[in-house]
Design a protein around this motif. Sequence first.
Motif, PDB file in Angstrom:
ATOM      1  N   SER A 202      -1.271   4.670  -0.326  1.00 53.11           N
ATOM      2  CA  SER A 202      -1.932   5.079   0.924  1.00 53.11           C
ATOM      3  C   SER A 202      -0.897   5.644   1.895  1.00 53.11           C
ATOM      4  CB  SER A 202      -2.646   3.889   1.572  1.00 53.11           C
ATOM      5  OG  SER A 202      -3.845   3.616   0.895  1.00 53.11           O
TER       6      SER A 202
ATOM      7  N   ASP B 214      -9.103   0.777  -2.724  1.00 58.85           N
ATOM      8  CA  ASP B 214      -8.153   1.721  -2.118  1.00 58.85           C
ATOM      9  C   ASP B 214      -7.299   2.400  -3.182  1.00 58.85           C
ATOM     10  OD1 ASP B 214      -5.964   0.129  -2.778  1.00 58.85           O
ATOM     11  OD2 ASP B 214      -5.749  -0.714  -0.758  1.00 58.85           O
TER      12      ASP B 214
ATOM     13  N   ASN C 174       0.808  -1.230   0.000  1.00 60.21           N
ATOM     14  CA  ASN C 174       0.000   0.000   0.000  1.00 60.21           C
ATOM     15  C   ASN C 174       0.842   1.283   0.000  1.00 60.21           C
ATOM     16  OD1 ASN C 174      -2.822  -1.141   0.293  1.00 60.21           O
ATOM     17  ND2 ASN C 174      -1.769  -2.130   2.015  1.00 60.21           N
TER      18      ASN C 174
END
Length: 440
Positions: free
Chosen positions: A29, A68, A26
């Motif tokens: 993020s 996401d 990720n």
Amino acid sequence: MQQSVETRSTIDDAVAHEQRVYESSNPTSGRKFEAAKEVLPGGNTRGSLFFGPFPLFFSSARSSKVIDADGHEYSDFGNDLTAALFGHSNEAILSALKAGLDNRMSYGGTHDHEVAYAREICHRFRSIERVRFLTSGTEANLAAIQLPKAETERRLVLGFFGGYHGNTLNWLEPESEMNVDRADVRLARFNHIETVEQIVRKEGKDIAAILVEPIMGSAGGFMADTTFLSRLRSICDETGALLIFDEVQTARFAVGGYQSVIGVYPDLTTLGKFFGGGLNFGALCGPARHMDRLGPGHERMLSHGGTFSNNVLTMIAGHAALKKVFVQENVDRLNARSNELRSALQRQANSRGVPLQLGSFGSLISTHFQADLPQGSEDVKIPLIFRKLFQLFLINNGIFITRRGQLTVSMANTEDEFSALENAFGIFLGQYGDLTDDFD
Ligand SMILES: Cc1ncc(COP(=O)(O)O)c(C=O)c1O
């Protein structure tokens, strides 16, 4: 996404492993979180959504899926901490909203939608004759404790350790300086009626209200004994205090609220979250004899406004949600399917010898990896780090939940997602279940 079956030797190793996987999967993020810190305190707007090392940034949500910023799609079992009961962007609610958007962003005046929506709530709840719409559950509970103080001319509110009634009535952290009225709040132990009676014996004549979640949500899904709630009811009848049920989370269990399931009825009820159909919502509700005090024309009116309280889009979305989606048949189906999930998870834990107690009711499933079912926050033995492990593991395996460790089932979750969750849960138990030995 990973699915290693290797056994980790300590909880720290296990968390470090899952966190490494999480961080490397990720990066976007992670970067966005660093940038957010430049303008948001701690990079965060809503404390309950924060989790370390950094929260996922979501870019879209549809039905039971959230996507996401790194492009992963998750089956959502976080469901906006219960607010997304209908999943995300439910078609029936969305089409009512789209029709509303054409000419009704805001009236700045009284309108039919607020009346229709209030009428529907009154029709469903036996204890409700009047509704005061507000903008959040916090605001509803703040109003809910002021009204009895005015009615009874007393100053104290009795609540429970671990109760969460909003960001300024947070009795998970009773000493927090964000809490209002700290000097006038008395806290008893949930499910321990003798601690309530002790306070009532000493200060009963000053107690204006008892405020309780009939199932304690944020603290861990602790069910109240029905006899405990009945006794609160009779204590209020005996002392003249008002009983307030915070049904911001529990109203999801039946169209007449959880109060209709247990047959214990409060004086005042607060609602929030999913009732807004996905938009900001709060409501204080109750019988005319108490609620009319909030209305213009009452000789001792409690003046009480709110710019967005009758927001037309919220009223449209909430009303459509109730009429078209939050109907008993759908609620029954959701509770039944969630109970099957609950049994499947429990069977898996039992067959592997991993201690597991599943708290709460129906479509809210709180996970407690311990031998005894906690009755209140003081009985929880498993440390926060285990919740971190559980959450990061599930996220690394395509299932989103919040750090709280609660599986929140929505009406949009599919059979495939239930199977995927059960499968991931089994792998988690096989890989990390032994670590619970360290906590017993
Ligand atoms: C039981 C309960 N009451 C009140 C609130 C506060 O609602 P809001 O976040 O809309 O202010 C919450 C929020 O989590 C809640 O769970």
